[in-house]
Design an enzyme around this catalytic site. Structure first.
Site, PDB file in Angstrom:
ATOM      1  N   ASP A  38       0.868  -1.063   0.042  1.00 26.55           N
ATOM      2  CA  ASP A  38      -0.024  -0.043   0.152  1.00 26.55           C
ATOM      3  C   ASP A  38       0.899   1.277   0.106  1.00 26.55           C
ATOM      4  OD1 ASP A  38      -1.860   1.893   0.342  1.00 26.55           O
ATOM      5  OD2 ASP A  38      -2.717   1.338   2.141  1.00 26.55           O
ATOM      6  N   TYR A 126      -1.110  16.820  -9.161  1.00 26.99           N
ATOM      7  CA  TYR A 126      -0.727  15.441  -9.951  1.00 26.99           C
ATOM      8  C   TYR A 126       0.775  15.917 -10.524  1.00 26.99           C
ATOM      9  CZ  TYR A 126      -0.283  12.055 -13.505  1.00 26.99           C
ATOM     10  OH  TYR A 126       0.199  11.048 -14.114  1.00 26.99           O
ATOM     11  N   TRP A 152      -1.457  10.856 -22.440  1.00 28.91           N
ATOM     12  CA  TRP A 152      -2.748  10.578 -22.636  1.00 28.91           C
ATOM     13  C   TRP A 152      -2.991   8.911 -22.970  1.00 28.91           C
ATOM     14  CZ3 TRP A 152      -5.501  14.770 -26.104  1.00 28.91           C
ATOM     15  CH2 TRP A 152      -5.295  16.251 -25.618  1.00 28.91           C
TER      16      TRP A 152
HETATM   17  N1  LIG Z   1      -3.092   7.328 -17.336  1.00 26.38           N
HETATM   18  C1  LIG Z   1      -2.404   8.390 -18.059  1.00 26.38           C
HETATM   19  O1  LIG Z   1      -2.796   8.860 -19.110  1.00 26.38           O
HETATM   20  C2  LIG Z   1      -0.992   8.602 -17.986  1.00 26.38           C
HETATM   21  C3  LIG Z   1      -0.275   7.878 -16.791  1.00 26.38           C
HETATM   22  N2  LIG Z   1       1.256   8.330 -16.843  1.00 26.38           N
HETATM   23  C4  LIG Z   1       1.773   7.503 -15.667  1.00 26.38           C
HETATM   24  O2  LIG Z   1       1.942   5.999 -16.030  1.00 26.38           O
HETATM   25  C5  LIG Z   1       1.980   5.467 -14.799  1.00 26.38           C
HETATM   26  C6  LIG Z   1       0.794   4.232 -14.943  1.00 26.38           C
HETATM   27  O3  LIG Z   1      -0.495   4.844 -15.401  1.00 26.38           O
HETATM   28  P1  LIG Z   1      -1.668   3.981 -15.523  1.00 26.38           P
HETATM   29  O4  LIG Z   1      -1.578   2.754 -15.701  1.00 26.38           O
HETATM   30  O5  LIG Z   1      -2.612   4.905 -16.635  1.00 26.38           O
HETATM   31  O6  LIG Z   1      -2.517   4.092 -14.084  1.00 26.38           O
HETATM   32  P2  LIG Z   1      -3.773   3.408 -13.553  1.00 26.38           P
HETATM   33  O7  LIG Z   1      -4.603   4.639 -12.952  1.00 26.38           O
HETATM   34  O8  LIG Z   1      -4.376   2.470 -14.383  1.00 26.38           O
HETATM   35  O9  LIG Z   1      -3.127   2.331 -12.469  1.00 26.38           O
HETATM   36  C7  LIG Z   1      -2.242   3.108 -11.381  1.00 26.38           C
HETATM   37  C8  LIG Z   1      -2.332   1.960 -10.426  1.00 26.38           C
HETATM   38  O10 LIG Z   1      -1.712   2.410  -9.172  1.00 26.38           O
HETATM   39  C9  LIG Z   1      -2.248   1.908  -8.251  1.00 26.38           C
HETATM   40  N3  LIG Z   1      -2.384   2.384  -6.836  1.00 26.38           N
HETATM   41  C10 LIG Z   1      -3.182   3.584  -6.841  1.00 26.38           C
HETATM   42  N4  LIG Z   1      -3.238   3.836  -5.374  1.00 26.38           N
HETATM   43  C11 LIG Z   1      -2.335   2.825  -4.773  1.00 26.38           C
HETATM   44  C12 LIG Z   1      -1.837   2.587  -3.431  1.00 26.38           C
HETATM   45  N5  LIG Z   1      -2.261   3.370  -2.442  1.00 26.38           N
HETATM   46  N6  LIG Z   1      -1.023   1.674  -3.196  1.00 26.38           N
HETATM   47  C13 LIG Z   1      -0.697   0.889  -4.122  1.00 26.38           C
HETATM   48  N7  LIG Z   1      -1.018   1.076  -5.649  1.00 26.38           N
HETATM   49  C14 LIG Z   1      -1.864   1.895  -5.840  1.00 26.38           C
HETATM   50  C15 LIG Z   1      -3.513   1.570  -8.759  1.00 26.38           C
HETATM   51  O11 LIG Z   1      -4.147   0.447  -8.075  1.00 26.38           O
HETATM   52  P3  LIG Z   1      -5.829  -0.124  -7.865  1.00 26.38           P
HETATM   53  O12 LIG Z   1      -5.942  -0.376  -9.228  1.00 26.38           O
HETATM   54  O13 LIG Z   1      -5.914  -0.878  -6.782  1.00 26.38           O
HETATM   55  O14 LIG Z   1      -6.428   1.477  -7.595  1.00 26.38           O
HETATM   56  C16 LIG Z   1      -3.536   1.093  -9.986  1.00 26.38           C
HETATM   57  O15 LIG Z   1      -3.172  -0.470 -10.253  1.00 26.38           O
HETATM   58  C17 LIG Z   1       1.485   6.272 -13.847  1.00 26.38           C
HETATM   59  O16 LIG Z   1       2.826   6.512 -13.082  1.00 26.38           O
HETATM   60  C18 LIG Z   1       1.069   7.353 -14.377  1.00 26.38           C
HETATM   61  O17 LIG Z   1       1.372   8.478 -13.629  1.00 26.38           O
HETATM   62  C19 LIG Z   1       1.691   9.027 -17.497  1.00 26.38           C
HETATM   63  C20 LIG Z   1       1.127   9.746 -18.467  1.00 26.38           C
HETATM   64  C21 LIG Z   1      -0.058   9.444 -18.872  1.00 26.38           C
HETATM   65  C1  LIG Z   2     -15.055  13.106 -19.594  1.00 24.25           C
HETATM   66  C2  LIG Z   2     -14.925  14.271 -20.283  1.00 24.25           C
HETATM   67  C3  LIG Z   2     -13.649  15.027 -20.151  1.00 24.25           C
HETATM   68  N1  LIG Z   2     -13.197  16.059 -20.852  1.00 24.25           N
HETATM   69  C4  LIG Z   2     -11.879  16.707 -20.786  1.00 24.25           C
HETATM   70  C5  LIG Z   2     -11.517  16.924 -19.326  1.00 24.25           C
HETATM   71  C6  LIG Z   2     -10.050  17.149 -19.663  1.00 24.25           C
HETATM   72  O1  LIG Z   2      -9.468  18.641 -20.111  1.00 24.25           O
HETATM   73  C7  LIG Z   2      -9.647  16.244 -20.652  1.00 24.25           C
HETATM   74  C8  LIG Z   2      -9.253  15.004 -20.150  1.00 24.25           C
HETATM   75  O2  LIG Z   2     -10.010  14.469 -19.153  1.00 24.25           O
HETATM   76  P1  LIG Z   2      -9.655  13.278 -18.505  1.00 24.25           P
HETATM   77  O3  LIG Z   2     -10.140  13.304 -16.951  1.00 24.25           O
HETATM   78  O4  LIG Z   2     -10.163  11.856 -19.104  1.00 24.25           O
HETATM   79  O5  LIG Z   2      -8.063  12.777 -18.360  1.00 24.25           O
HETATM   80  P2  LIG Z   2      -6.975  13.300 -17.610  1.00 24.25           P
HETATM   81  O6  LIG Z   2      -7.113  12.872 -16.297  1.00 24.25           O
HETATM   82  O7  LIG Z   2      -6.718  14.808 -17.804  1.00 24.25           O
HETATM   83  O8  LIG Z   2      -5.715  12.521 -18.388  1.00 24.25           O
HETATM   84  C9  LIG Z   2      -4.662  12.736 -18.036  1.00 24.25           C
HETATM   85  O9  LIG Z   2      -4.215  11.556 -16.967  1.00 24.25           O
HETATM   86  C10 LIG Z   2      -2.961  11.653 -16.584  1.00 24.25           C
HETATM   87  C11 LIG Z   2      -2.986  10.581 -15.368  1.00 24.25           C
HETATM   88  C12 LIG Z   2      -1.827  11.944 -17.179  1.00 24.25           C
HETATM   89  O10 LIG Z   2      -0.633  11.858 -16.996  1.00 24.25           O
HETATM   90  C13 LIG Z   2      -2.095  12.742 -18.622  1.00 24.25           C
HETATM   91  O11 LIG Z   2      -1.008  12.468 -19.513  1.00 24.25           O
HETATM   92  C14 LIG Z   2      -3.337  12.499 -19.039  1.00 24.25           C
HETATM   93  O12 LIG Z   2      -3.609  11.268 -19.611  1.00 24.25           O
HETATM   94  O13 LIG Z   2     -11.045  15.774 -21.251  1.00 24.25           O
HETATM   95  C15 LIG Z   2     -14.293  16.758 -21.656  1.00 24.25           C
HETATM   96  O14 LIG Z   2     -13.889  17.767 -22.293  1.00 24.25           O
HETATM   97  N2  LIG Z   2     -15.550  15.957 -21.577  1.00 24.25           N
HETATM   98  C16 LIG Z   2     -15.718  14.709 -21.070  1.00 24.25           C
HETATM   99  O15 LIG Z   2     -16.764  14.489 -21.164  1.00 24.25           O
END
Ligand SMILES: NC(=O)C1=CN([C@@H]2O[C@H](COP(=O)(O)OP(=O)(O)OC[C@H]3O[C@@H](n4cnc5c(N)ncnc54)[C@H](OP(=O)(O)O)[C@@H]3O)[C@@H](O)[C@H]2O)C=CC1
Ligand SMILES: Cc1cn([C@H]2C[C@H](O)[C@@H](COP(=O)(O)OP(=O)(O)O[C@H]3O[C@@H](C)C(=O)[C@@H](O)[C@H]3O)O2)c(=O)[nH]c1=O
Length: 300
Positions: A38, A126, A152
């Protein structure tokens, strides 16, 4: 063949699942979810001292960008302090580390794709919490660690990402769907990124100096609005969606999300392509999206 052991954090997350699915021959992979570690309470984290891996791929993070504004303590604990603890553990036991970071470290003022050595200036909690994690990794591990900033991310699975959210809302007939048109980035498929992560991981495992700070995303750029339009167009073509919904372009200010996001966060992947060669050549984002959607089951 000598097996190499790789541990991955964030077991249930979209990137950990994509990485696990692509486990290369010769690697034994073990994934750790929050039940095992955790990361929200880094001080209490008990990390093993025996039977350790050669490499840790750290994907776990608090990725709820708006949620992080409301709970900065949790965001910094997970993305900052827990990442630092894992980096220290890797340093103590000689484990290489590969971590994922984000385009949200940038403020969006650039007029060309961001390179890894461009100045960061995160706008959101974040982004700032991920910056703290990055800095800790670099200070503690230096060249023993690789960080890939990406952007993204989406997959076609059951988790929450822009693709699955759009398909759900479109499937429910939500109309008009109001979508932000003044934020630009590169939609990136998790499975495409996973291939690149494994290629870099192999260099770290072979001690061929894969360490450093990199950017990698799919090629091209899009607004969230154009991303949604393309999702709808492909979904209609493939019969994933029966009827179109109206898509209404709006500004980020009109949308009013709690977290500020960069207006432009396109990443320049060149450095990683130079390091890894053609395996890291990014596919156009539309092509990667189509491939992911082709593999999706029909909407319920
Ligand atoms: N998603 C995106 O668009 C982007 C993501 N990234 C980075 O890439 C990486 C992977 O992202 P992505 O796979 O999309 O993320 P997800 O949100 O799909 O997965 C993140 C994971 O972190 C785990 N987590 C959250 N809270 C805890 C906790 N308290 N203890 C242990 N584990 C925890 C979640 O567990 P659980 O499933 O149990 O909630 C989940 O498995 C991250 O470092 C993110 O910052 C970078 C750019 C874009
Ligand atoms: C659901 C929704 C979102 N949005 C907008 C809000 C925001 O500006 C954009 C994306 O929103 P989301 O919440 O899906 O995505 P967002 O959480 O901003 O995604 C980001 O996640 C983290 C983890 C990253 O590291 C980034 O690279 C990026 O992928 O779309 C709309 O305009 N209409 C909608 O109906």
């Amino acid at each position: 063949m000598h097996m190499q052991t790789v541990w991955i954090t964030g077991a249930q997350g979209q990137m950990a699942r994509a990485l696990y699915q692509q486990t290369p021959p010769g690697c034994a992979v073990r994934c750790f979810g929050r039940q095992q570690w955790d990361l929200s309470q880094p001080a209490k984290l008990e990390l093993p001292r025996q039977n350790l891996p050669q490499l840790l791929i750290h994907t776990a993070a608090m990725t709820d960008v708006d949620g992080a504004e409301k709970d900065p303590h949790l965001a910094f604990a997970l993305n900052g302090t827990a990442t630092e603890r894992l980096a220290q553990w890797c340093a103590d036991y000689g484990i290489a580390m590969l971590a994922l970071s984000t385009d949200y470290l940038f403020d969006g003022q650039a007029t060309r794709p961001y390179r890894p050595d461009d100045r960061v200036n995160p706008l959101s909690v974040y982004g700032r919490s991920k910056q703290v994690g990055e800095q800790a990794i670099q200070e503690i591990l230096g060249d023993q660690a690789a960080i890939i900033r990406t952007a993204w991310l989406y997959d076609g699975g059951s988790g929450r990402n822009f693709l699955t959210t759009m398909l759900r809302l479109m499937g429910q007939g939500t109309t008009p769907l109001r979508i932000v048109e003044d934020q630009w980035g590169a939609p990136t498929a998790c499975d495409a990124l996973a291939r690149v992560v494994w290629a870099l991981a192999q260099q770290l495992l072979d001690q061929a100096h894969g360490g450093g700070l990199y950017h990698w995303s799919c090629q091209g750029q899009s607004s969230w609005f154009e991303f949604a339009q393309t999702i709808q167009q492909i979904a209609l073509e493939m019969g994933l969606l029966q009827h179109p919904v109206e898509l209404q372009p709006i500004s980020a200010v009109q949308y009013g999300a709690p977290a500020p996001r960069p207006a432009y966060s396109v990443l320049d992947s060149t450095l990683l392509v130079q390091r890894l060669g053609t395996v890291a050549q990014p596919p156009p984002w539309q092509q990667a999206l189509r491939a992911v959607m082709q593999a999706m089951p029909p909407l319920k």
